[in-house]
Design a protein around this motif. Structure first.
Motif, PDB file in Angstrom:
ATOM      1  N   VAL A   1       0.847  -1.189   0.000  1.00 42.77           N
ATOM      2  CA  VAL A   1       0.000   0.000   0.000  1.00 42.77           C
ATOM      3  C   VAL A   1       0.884   1.241   0.000  1.00 42.77           C
ATOM      4  O   VAL A   1       1.742   1.391   0.878  1.00 42.77           O
ATOM      5  CB  VAL A   1      -0.939   0.021   1.225  1.00 42.77           C
ATOM      6  CG1 VAL A   1      -1.766   1.299   1.244  1.00 42.77           C
ATOM      7  CG2 VAL A   1      -1.849  -1.207   1.220  1.00 42.77           C
ATOM      8  N   ALA A   2       0.700   2.107  -0.985  1.00 44.06           N
ATOM      9  CA  ALA A   2       1.510   3.318  -1.112  1.00 44.06           C
ATOM     10  C   ALA A   2       0.672   4.545  -0.814  1.00 44.06           C
ATOM     11  O   ALA A   2      -0.487   4.644  -1.241  1.00 44.06           O
ATOM     12  CB  ALA A   2       2.101   3.423  -2.515  1.00 44.06           C
ATOM     13  N   VAL A   3       1.231   5.495  -0.072  1.00 43.30           N
ATOM     14  CA  VAL A   3       0.572   6.749   0.273  1.00 43.30           C
ATOM     15  C   VAL A   3       1.505   7.904  -0.069  1.00 43.30           C
ATOM     16  O   VAL A   3       2.647   7.933   0.401  1.00 43.30           O
ATOM     17  CB  VAL A   3       0.228   6.823   1.776  1.00 43.30           C
ATOM     18  CG1 VAL A   3      -0.527   8.118   2.078  1.00 43.30           C
ATOM     19  CG2 VAL A   3      -0.581   5.615   2.222  1.00 43.30           C
ATOM     20  N   ASN A   4       1.048   8.837  -0.905  1.00 49.11           N
ATOM     21  CA  ASN A   4       1.805  10.051  -1.172  1.00 49.11           C
ATOM     22  C   ASN A   4       1.365  11.101  -0.153  1.00 49.11           C
ATOM     23  O   ASN A   4       0.299  11.698  -0.291  1.00 49.11           O
ATOM     24  CB  ASN A   4       1.562  10.541  -2.595  1.00 49.11           C
ATOM     25  CG  ASN A   4       2.417  11.737  -2.944  1.00 49.11           C
ATOM     26  OD1 ASN A   4       2.938  12.434  -2.069  1.00 49.11           O
ATOM     27  ND2 ASN A   4       2.601  11.984  -4.234  1.00 49.11           N
ATOM     28  N   CYS A   5       2.183  11.316   0.864  1.00 46.53           N
ATOM     29  CA  CYS A   5       1.808  12.215   1.962  1.00 46.53           C
ATOM     30  C   CYS A   5       1.656  13.662   1.499  1.00 46.53           C
ATOM     31  O   CYS A   5       0.980  14.458   2.163  1.00 46.53           O
ATOM     32  CB  CYS A   5       2.845  12.125   3.081  1.00 46.53           C
ATOM     33  SG  CYS A   5       3.015  10.476   3.784  1.00 46.53           S
ATOM     34  N   ALA A   6       2.290  14.017   0.376  1.00 46.07           N
ATOM     35  CA  ALA A   6       2.191  15.395  -0.119  1.00 46.07           C
ATOM     36  C   ALA A   6       0.889  15.638  -0.867  1.00 46.07           C
ATOM     37  O   ALA A   6       0.524  16.784  -1.119  1.00 46.07           O
ATOM     38  CB  ALA A   6       3.377  15.702  -1.025  1.00 46.07           C
ATOM     39  N   ALA A   7       0.179  14.563  -1.237  1.00 47.61           N
ATOM     40  CA  ALA A   7      -1.019  14.709  -2.061  1.00 47.61           C
ATOM     41  C   ALA A   7      -2.304  14.713  -1.246  1.00 47.61           C
ATOM     42  O   ALA A   7      -3.385  14.891  -1.812  1.00 47.61           O
ATOM     43  CB  ALA A   7      -1.075  13.585  -3.092  1.00 47.61           C
ATOM     44  N   ILE A   8      -2.207  14.500   0.066  1.00 48.93           N
ATOM     45  CA  ILE A   8      -3.400  14.415   0.915  1.00 48.93           C
ATOM     46  C   ILE A   8      -3.431  15.630   1.836  1.00 48.93           C
ATOM     47  O   ILE A   8      -2.443  15.922   2.512  1.00 48.93           O
ATOM     48  CB  ILE A   8      -3.378  13.120   1.738  1.00 48.93           C
ATOM     49  CG1 ILE A   8      -3.357  11.908   0.797  1.00 48.93           C
ATOM     50  CG2 ILE A   8      -4.584  13.046   2.676  1.00 48.93           C
ATOM     51  CD1 ILE A   8      -3.154  10.588   1.506  1.00 48.93           C
ATOM     52  N   PRO A   9      -4.540  16.365   1.880  1.00 46.43           N
ATOM     53  CA  PRO A   9      -4.620  17.540   2.768  1.00 46.43           C
ATOM     54  C   PRO A   9      -4.341  17.146   4.218  1.00 46.43           C
ATOM     55  O   PRO A   9      -4.720  16.068   4.677  1.00 46.43           O
ATOM     56  CB  PRO A   9      -6.062  18.019   2.585  1.00 46.43           C
ATOM     57  CG  PRO A   9      -6.481  17.485   1.258  1.00 46.43           C
ATOM     58  CD  PRO A   9      -5.767  16.189   1.090  1.00 46.43           C
ATOM     59  N   GLU A  10      -3.693  18.066   4.938  1.00 48.49           N
ATOM     60  CA  GLU A  10      -3.314  17.803   6.325  1.00 48.49           C
ATOM     61  C   GLU A  10      -4.516  17.416   7.175  1.00 48.49           C
ATOM     62  O   GLU A  10      -4.430  16.533   8.034  1.00 48.49           O
ATOM     63  CB  GLU A  10      -2.627  19.045   6.905  1.00 48.49           C
ATOM     64  CG  GLU A  10      -2.148  18.885   8.332  1.00 48.49           C
ATOM     65  CD  GLU A  10      -1.469  20.144   8.843  1.00 48.49           C
ATOM     66  OE1 GLU A  10      -1.557  20.409  10.052  1.00 48.49           O
ATOM     67  OE2 GLU A  10      -0.863  20.873   8.021  1.00 48.49           O
ATOM     68  N   THR A  11      -5.676  18.034   6.918  1.00 52.37           N
ATOM     69  CA  THR A  11      -6.862  17.769   7.733  1.00 52.37           C
ATOM     70  C   THR A  11      -7.404  16.366   7.522  1.00 52.37           C
ATOM     71  O   THR A  11      -8.165  15.859   8.361  1.00 52.37           O
ATOM     72  CB  THR A  11      -7.961  18.793   7.412  1.00 52.37           C
ATOM     73  OG1 THR A  11      -8.200  18.789   5.991  1.00 52.37           O
ATOM     74  CG2 THR A  11      -7.548  20.189   7.850  1.00 52.37           C
TER      75      THR A  11
END
Length: 448
Positions: free
Chosen positions: A201-211
């Motif tokens: 499972v990959a997550v792009n942390c820069a692409a998801i709003p902080e909230t």
């Protein structure tokens, strides 16, 4: 002769090893392959020999009496920044090799040494000679993992670290500029691990709003907030039994950083709106294109999380530092893009390939793939020269430097002293730039 062709001086290798039997064996073995070998029995002698003259390659043990191999490495990097340094480590001490790579080592070898592996590594750093077998261009971790293309020594050193750490549960931190292939490495780590049958499972942390990040990672309970009509699992739950890849982890807020730290330390987390701990059976792989240590110093990243992540860092080299891999990457990318779009790839002339290799590629392999996709769509099944490619290619500042160095080396028949004078820079500066632009073997290998 392995070390050079007719009329060429033998390549020089400095061996720094305190164990006399191994030192003599390396001297005989490398000498038998045609290399000019110098030896030193301790770190102080190794540094003296580095001060006396430049070497084409330094091979040093890390555990030495007096000053350590890391000090030899530091002095070699200071005195001769273009000279690759390969460190020797005891079997099972890969963490020490990782530290050496962070300090600028080009590669590492584990003891007990296999001579075939030694010779292959030396050839890869000094240029593959005629009659020698080149290392493979494509690394395939296994079914389901995308191939990793290139044979540059820095890429191959990173792949060796990947192969050593993959079977463990150790958290891995992949560092490097955007577009260097960090997700490819993360996927290869998963496929080579005991968790290969679990999810990746990959997550792009820069692409998801902080909230939304906490909810995205950990999930939520029904009624946790307006619109939460049912329980939803987060990425940690979806990665259960497998690998979770957090790309651009430096973009996480301090609050979420603290929750990630808890997962690493206690293997538990809570869904949003719940106080019931959930077990996290995941192997975490993180990646960043930012300097996390500098972010820690600036108070932008938690130091305790950084030290948890930095147990086993692997640095991926930028494309501009492995320009010799561009031709292989072009062939691979055009074939892949052609299959995706149902188009016959264009054939690039040698000059067109040189033009691509001369680019600084700030976006790295991702940017190269974008340029090739435009070329494929506009010129399917054509023969593509430098002029047509130049129309597609928006040159970015910096590419001219590599081209200027290539032209100077070509005009001076590879004599770096003359080329430095022609360019109006110092010899040492030229050596550094030759290594930076991956031009060490151009136009042919010469004794420094």
């Amino acid at each position: 002769m392995a070390a050079g062709g007719v009329g060429e001086a033998a390549s020089s290798v400095l061996v720094v090893e305190d164990r006399e039997s191994l030192r003599r064996m390396l001297e005989r073995a490398l000498g038998g392959e045609g290399y000019q070998v110098g030896v030193a029995a301790d770190g102080e002698e190794g540094i003296r020999r580095l001060e006396e003259r430049p070497w084409n390659l330094v091979l040093t043990d890390l555990k030495l009496p007096g000053c350590s191999g890391l000090e030899v490495l530091a002095q070699a990097r200071r005195l001769h920044p273009a000279t690759p340094v390969v460190v020797l480590t005891a079997y099972g001490t890969v963490a020490t090799a990782v530290e050496a790579m962070k300090l600028g080592a080009a590669d590492f070898l584990e003891k007990p040494l296999e001579l075939d592996e030694l010779f292959e590594m030396v050839r890869s750093h000094l240029g593959v000679g005629a009659g020698t077998e080149a290392p493979p261009e494509v690394f395939r971790a296994g079914p389901g993992a995308p191939p990793i293309v290139g044979r540059h020594p820095r890429l191959r050193a990173a792949l060796r670290l990947l192969e050593r750490v993959a079977p463990t549960e150790t958290t891995v931190l992949l560092t490097g500029e955007s577009g260097t292939g960090k997700e490819l490495f993360a996927h290869a780590l998963h496929v080579l691990s005991p968790r290969r049958d679990g999810p990746f499972v990959a997550v792009n942390c820069a692409a998801i709003p902080e909230t939304l990040m906490e909810n995205e990672l950990f999930g939520h309970e029904r009624g946790a907030f307006t619109g939460a009509h049912r329980r939803e699992p987060g990425r940690f739950a979806r990665a259960q039994g497998g690998t979770l890849f957090l790309d651009e982890i430096g973009e996480l807020s301090p609050a979420v950083q603290g929750k990630i730290l808890r997962v690493l330390e206690e293997r538990v987390y809570e869904r949003v709106g719940s106080a019931t701990p959930q077990h996290a059976d995941v192997r975490l792989v993180a990646a960043t294109n930012r300097g996390l240590r500098q972010m820690v110093d600036a108070g932008e990243f938690r130091s305790d999380l950084f030290f948890r992540l930095d147990v086993f860092p692997i640095e991926l080299p930028p494309l501009r530092e492995r320009a010799s891999d561009v031709a292989s990457l072009v062939e691979h990318l055009l074939r892949h893009l052609g299959e995706r779009h149902g188009l016959a790839p264009p054939q690039l002339t040698d000059r067109a390939l040189e033009l691509l290799a001369d680019q600084p590629w700030p976006g790295n392999v991702r940017q190269l793939a974008n340029v090739l996709e435009r070329a494929l769509i506009l010129h399917p099944d054509d023969r593509l020269g430098a002029r047509q490619l130049g129309e597609l290619l928006q040159r970015v500042p910096g590419g001219e430097e590599r081209q200027a160095i290539r032209e100077a080396l070509l005009a001076c028949d590879g004599d770096k002293h003359r080329a430095a004078e022609r360019l109006g820079i110092s010899y040492r500066t030229l050596l550094r730039k030759v290594r930076q632009h991956d031009l060490a073997g151009f136009p042919r290998y010469r004794q420094e």
